[in-house]
Design an enzyme around this catalytic site. Structure first.
Site, PDB file in Angstrom:
ATOM      1  N   GLU A 190       0.872  -1.167   0.000  1.00 31.29           N
ATOM      2  CA  GLU A 190       0.000   0.000   0.000  1.00 31.29           C
ATOM      3  C   GLU A 190       0.913   1.222   0.000  1.00 31.29           C
ATOM      4  O   GLU A 190       1.652   1.445   0.950  1.00 31.29           O
ATOM      5  CB  GLU A 190      -0.904  -0.004   1.232  1.00 31.29           C
ATOM      6  CG  GLU A 190      -1.795   1.220   1.344  1.00 31.29           C
ATOM      7  CD  GLU A 190      -2.573   1.257   2.652  1.00 31.29           C
ATOM      8  OE1 GLU A 190      -3.430   2.150   2.804  1.00 31.29           O
ATOM      9  OE2 GLU A 190      -2.313   0.400   3.528  1.00 31.29           O
ATOM     10  N   GLU A 207      -8.276  11.161   4.732  1.00 29.83           N
ATOM     11  CA  GLU A 207      -8.489  10.376   5.941  1.00 29.83           C
ATOM     12  C   GLU A 207      -8.777  11.349   7.083  1.00 29.83           C
ATOM     13  O   GLU A 207      -7.852  11.927   7.653  1.00 29.83           O
ATOM     14  CB  GLU A 207      -7.259   9.529   6.268  1.00 29.83           C
ATOM     15  CG  GLU A 207      -6.979   8.452   5.237  1.00 29.83           C
ATOM     16  CD  GLU A 207      -5.777   7.611   5.596  1.00 29.83           C
ATOM     17  OE1 GLU A 207      -5.909   6.384   5.630  1.00 29.83           O
ATOM     18  OE2 GLU A 207      -4.694   8.195   5.845  1.00 29.83           O
TER      19      GLU A 207
END
Length: 460
Positions: A150, A232
């Site tokens: 990721e 986020e």
């Protein structure tokens, strides 16, 4: 410590239908995992409230973006964020955009020209980061959790938050200076945090991926599955906006046509530890030309890539005796497009009789520290019905790793491939008898990888 960015729960909920991901939702998405497509399916926009039960709504811009209009989040900053609203190209838990040419192997020539850009706006309140989330998997996965790497690219952040793991360096890339962070959440998480905030970014994906590969955190054999840009939020988040997003090839004239399906494979010359595969040729009409074939193998339900070939044949070695294997073939063109998988060939290896026998290998990590590890024991077992007089074990050393010592075997290294051969006193093994060896290696600081892909061959 920041979140582990886990999407496993999301996939399970989507799979069970507890949360729907409609192909086309309203221009304002308030469902936890609501999604819609924009630009005729070219991109997917997701609300993706995966880490909280608080309200969040996003107003989707059909031209290719969104704005967070409501966010009632209030999460501790030393844990996971509340959500990751994002726009993306590729596949996320089987929700795929159209025309992305993903998954694509990072070794494909077309990978080098993949480019993306984003423009963002930020509110003055709240705690959040603004980041790309780019996913890689060892297989051309379109559903479920990726297990390769990721790669997060933070353009900006507000509040006392930080990426997974710890900082391992700094690097100058894509016109900026970035802190490099590394951690592991069951997969490698490599984060690049810009030292001066930016509201826009335009870069080739390989710019950052090549750096991750050079540090030993990623591999060229892995597949890019999605390119996501979003936010986020831990606290608040209303006002965060993706003004525009793009993904595509900077080379022009991109081949997006997959090759035809190869002919079904057949097997021949099967022994206790190997089998020969052959199949009918595929064709490519997309313009980039047929580049080769990927060989996929399974002993259970899941197929995994075990090798490649530029011809219509392949010899698979290092197999276990008296074991059933299944094989499929995928064709690959010069742009990285993959065909559908062929039909399945099933073969059972011999029991290991007839003088040669077969061996199996299992490796255990005895201890590991920040920049090194000891693998011991590496156990070699004769699984055949007759004695063997020698054995050879091969395995793959991650990039940047170095063997610093070994015992009870003779080791040699060629590139990333390590070959271990028996000593004079531990090559003779009767049926079901075992021996072992060990080794020590160094690795880049903060890299948590260990070698993989152990295979064993025996001799009479």
């Amino acid at each position: 410590m920041r979140h582990a960015h886990i999407y496993l729960i999301i996939g399970a909920l989507l799979a069970t239908g507890l949360f729907a991901a409609p192909a086309q939702a309203a221009p304002v998405l308030c469902e936890k995992f609501g999604s819609t497509t924009v630009q005729s399916g070219r991109y997917v926009v997701i609300n993706n409230v995966w880490g909280a039960d608080t309200a969040q709504c996003i107003d989707v811009n059909q031209n290719g973006g969104f704005t967070v209009t409501q966010a009632a989040h209030n999460k501790p900053t030393n844990g996971a964020p509340a959500s990751y609203p994002a726009i993306y190209a590729g596949c996320h838990y089987a929700n795929c955009s159209t025309g992305s040419n993903l998954p694509m192997q990072a070794s494909a020539s077309a990978f080098n020209s993949l480019r993306t850009s984003v423009s963002m706006s930020y509110p003055s309140s709240g705690t959040w980061d603004a980041a790309y989330d780019i996913w890689f998997d060892p297989t051309p996965r379109t559903d479920g959790q990726n297990t390769g790497a990721e790669m997060m690219i933070w353009l900006n952040k507000q509040g006392s938050i930080q990426p997974v793991g710890s900082q391992v360096g700094t690097v100058n890339l894509a016109g900026g200076t970035w802190q490099v962070w590394f951690g592991n959440s069951g997969w490698n998480v490599i984060s690049y945090v810009r030292t001066s905030a930016a509201s826009s970014l335009d870069f080739t994906i390989n710019t950052f991926y090549a750096d991750a590969v050079s540090r030993g955190y990623a591999q060229r054999s892995w597949y890019l599955t999605s390119v996501q840009a979003g936010f986020e939020p831990w606290i608040g988040g209303a006002g965060l906006a993706v003004n525009s997003f793009s993904y595509g090839s900077s080379g022009g004239g991109t081949d997006t046509t997959a090759p035809s399906v190869p002919g079904n494979p057949t097997t021949s010359g099967t022994t206790s530890t190997s089998t020969n595969l052959s199949w009918g040729a595929a064709t490519d009409t997309g313009g980039s030309g047929l580049a080769g074939y990927d060989i996929l193998r399974a002993t259970g339900d899941a197929f995994a890539r075990v090798g490649s070939s530029t011809t219509t044949s392949f010899t698979d070695t290092g197999l276990l005796p008296a074991t059933t294997y299944r094989y499929r073939i995928q064709a690959r063109d010069g742009a990285g497009n993959l065909s559908q998988m062929s039909g399945t060939a099933t073969v059972t290896t011999q029991t290991g009789g007839g003088g040669g026998g077969g061996c199996a290998v299992a490796a255990t990590t005895q201890t590991a520290w920040n920049n090194g590890y000891v693998i011991q024991p590496v156990t070699v077992t004769n699984r055949g019905t007759s004695a063997i007089s020698g054995w050879t074990v091969t395995f793959t050393l991650p990039a940047g790793h170095t063997i610093t010592g070994s015992w009870n075997a003779n080791l040699s290294v060629n590139g990333q491939t390590v070959t271990a051969r028996n000593n004079g006193n531990n090559g003779n093994l009767g049926p079901n008898a075992a021996t072992s060896f060990g080794y020590q290696a160094s690795r880049p600081n903060g890299n948590t990888q260990v070698p993989s892909g152990y295979t064993c061959r025996s001799s009479a």
